[in-house]
Design a protein around this motif. Structure first.
Motif, mmCIF file in Angstrom:
data_model
loop_
_atom_site.group_PDB
_atom_site.id
_atom_site.type_symbol
_atom_site.label_atom_id
_atom_site.label_comp_id
_atom_site.label_asym_id
_atom_site.label_seq_id
_atom_site.Cartn_x
_atom_site.Cartn_y
_atom_site.Cartn_z
ATOM 1 N N ILE A 20 146.631 132.106 63.642
ATOM 2 C CA ILE A 20 147.299 132.693 64.812
ATOM 3 C C ILE A 20 146.589 133.967 65.240
ATOM 4 O O ILE A 20 146.252 134.153 66.412
ATOM 5 C CB ILE A 20 148.778 132.996 64.483
ATOM 6 C CG1 ILE A 20 149.574 131.686 64.342
ATOM 7 C CG2 ILE A 20 149.393 133.879 65.573
ATOM 8 C CD1 ILE A 20 150.968 131.880 63.783
ATOM 9 N N LEU A 21 146.345 134.862 64.287
ATOM 10 C CA LEU A 21 145.778 136.167 64.611
ATOM 11 C C LEU A 21 144.370 136.058 65.175
ATOM 12 O O LEU A 21 144.023 136.735 66.143
ATOM 13 C CB LEU A 21 145.776 137.056 63.362
ATOM 14 C CG LEU A 21 147.150 137.467 62.824
ATOM 15 C CD1 LEU A 21 147.018 138.094 61.445
ATOM 16 C CD2 LEU A 21 147.842 138.435 63.776
ATOM 17 N N GLU A 22 143.558 135.203 64.562
ATOM 18 C CA GLU A 22 142.166 135.134 64.981
ATOM 19 C C GLU A 22 141.950 134.304 66.244
ATOM 20 O O GLU A 22 140.831 134.167 66.713
ATOM 21 C CB GLU A 22 141.305 134.633 63.822
ATOM 22 C CG GLU A 22 141.268 135.643 62.675
ATOM 23 C CD GLU A 22 140.184 135.363 61.662
ATOM 24 O OE1 GLU A 22 139.781 134.183 61.531
ATOM 25 O OE2 GLU A 22 139.750 136.320 60.992
ATOM 26 N N ALA A 23 143.055 133.791 66.797
ATOM 27 C CA ALA A 23 142.959 133.136 68.110
ATOM 28 C C ALA A 23 142.849 134.173 69.229
ATOM 29 O O ALA A 23 142.568 133.823 70.370
ATOM 30 C CB ALA A 23 144.180 132.249 68.343
ATOM 31 N N ILE A 28 141.021 140.602 63.988
ATOM 32 C CA ILE A 28 140.269 139.898 62.959
ATOM 33 C C ILE A 28 140.933 140.123 61.609
ATOM 34 O O ILE A 28 141.397 141.228 61.308
ATOM 35 C CB ILE A 28 138.786 140.361 62.907
ATOM 36 C CG1 ILE A 28 138.018 139.556 61.875
ATOM 37 C CG2 ILE A 28 138.697 141.863 62.609
ATOM 38 C CD1 ILE A 28 136.521 139.797 61.896
ATOM 39 N N VAL A 29 141.054 139.070 60.808
ATOM 40 C CA VAL A 29 141.597 139.173 59.452
ATOM 41 C C VAL A 29 140.443 139.505 58.516
ATOM 42 O O VAL A 29 139.485 138.740 58.394
ATOM 43 C CB VAL A 29 142.284 137.865 59.020
ATOM 44 C CG1 VAL A 29 142.737 137.957 57.558
ATOM 45 C CG2 VAL A 29 143.477 137.566 59.928
ATOM 46 N N LEU A 111 154.692 138.441 66.978
ATOM 47 C CA LEU A 111 153.757 138.855 65.929
ATOM 48 C C LEU A 111 152.582 139.621 66.525
ATOM 49 O O LEU A 111 152.221 140.707 66.053
ATOM 50 C CB LEU A 111 153.258 137.636 65.161
ATOM 51 C CG LEU A 111 152.121 137.886 64.154
ATOM 52 C CD1 LEU A 111 152.593 138.798 63.027
ATOM 53 C CD2 LEU A 111 151.595 136.565 63.605
ATOM 54 N N ILE A 112 151.970 139.066 67.561
ATOM 55 C CA ILE A 112 150.791 139.687 68.157
ATOM 56 C C ILE A 112 151.137 141.039 68.778
ATOM 57 O O ILE A 112 150.403 142.025 68.591
ATOM 58 C CB ILE A 112 150.165 138.765 69.220
ATOM 59 C CG1 ILE A 112 149.713 137.442 68.570
ATOM 60 C CG2 ILE A 112 148.993 139.454 69.898
ATOM 61 C CD1 ILE A 112 148.739 137.602 67.426
#
Length: 213
Positions: A20-23, A28-29, A111-112
């Motif tokens: 989800i985050l790296e979309a 960046i994780v 979340l974002i």
């Protein structure tokens, strides 16, 4: 670029969060952990901007991990991941330095937006959770004579909305009030609580949430 460290004991949860985050191009994780045991080591090594931290983990849980980070010169903005909201575990995490929390059932957009806000130095706590937590904060810290505890039910609800970042128009529409009534209530609370503006009203709530026992 917002650098995020994920800490959750469930691999599927971590994989889902990473995807989800790296979309998003601005996130960046930079690391993953399955418990809080090595959180301080990883934070010092990779210096993430945001820490997404599960509360319920074996061995070293989220609250213990937050305690380990308290003396760092530049701790990350910590967001608690949880399946629940307004209980004393969430309150304890906020006492230990978390800037907000996200329920695992929340939409991706929440979340974002929470990660972005935390990275920008903005504390994030859902309005409905403030409504549940503020009475607990008052009771737990002995604020029975605090002016906030003496506000009317409607004033408290407006204050919760203000702390959640809602506009006067949004508050008025949600509570079926006129804009002028909302403005008057906010102005009255500013005078009663001895602050200068609505931003300081919101800060009163966050000061209570983050006050250490």
């Amino acid at each position: 670029m917002i650098r995020v460290l994920l800490v959750d004991d469930e691999e599927l949860v971590r994989e889902g969060l990473r995807e989800i985050l790296e979309a998003y191009d601005d996130i960046i994780v930079v690391g993953e952990l399955r418990s809080g045991e090595r959180v301080r080591e990883f934070v010092e090594s990779i210096e993430p901007d945001v820490l997404l931290l599960d509360l319920a983990m074996p061995r070293v849980d989220g609250i213990q991990a937050l305690i380990h980070l308290q003396n760092l010169r530049r701790p990350p903005a910590s967001i608690v991941l949880t399946t629940f909201d307004a209980d004393m575990n969430v309150l304890a995490a906020l006492h230990r330095g978390a800037v907000g929390f996200v329920r695992k059932s929340e939409p991706t957009s929440v979340l974002i937006s929470t990660v972005r806000a935390a990275a920008a130095g903005i504390s994030v706590l859902p309005k409905e959770t403030l409504q549940k937590l503020v009475p607990q904060i008052t009771d737990a810290n002995g604020y029975h004579d605090d002016p906030i505890a003496q506000l009317s039910v409607r004033e408290r609800e407006i204050l919760d909305d203000v702390a959640g970042g809602a506009s006067n128009a949004h508050i008025a529409a949600r509570m079926y009030l006129s804009d002028s009534t909302v403005r008057s209530s906010i102005s009255r609370m500013i005078r009663r609580l001895n602050v200068e503006n609505r931003a300081q009203l919101a800060k009163l709530i966050w000061d209570k949430v983050h006050r250490r026992p």
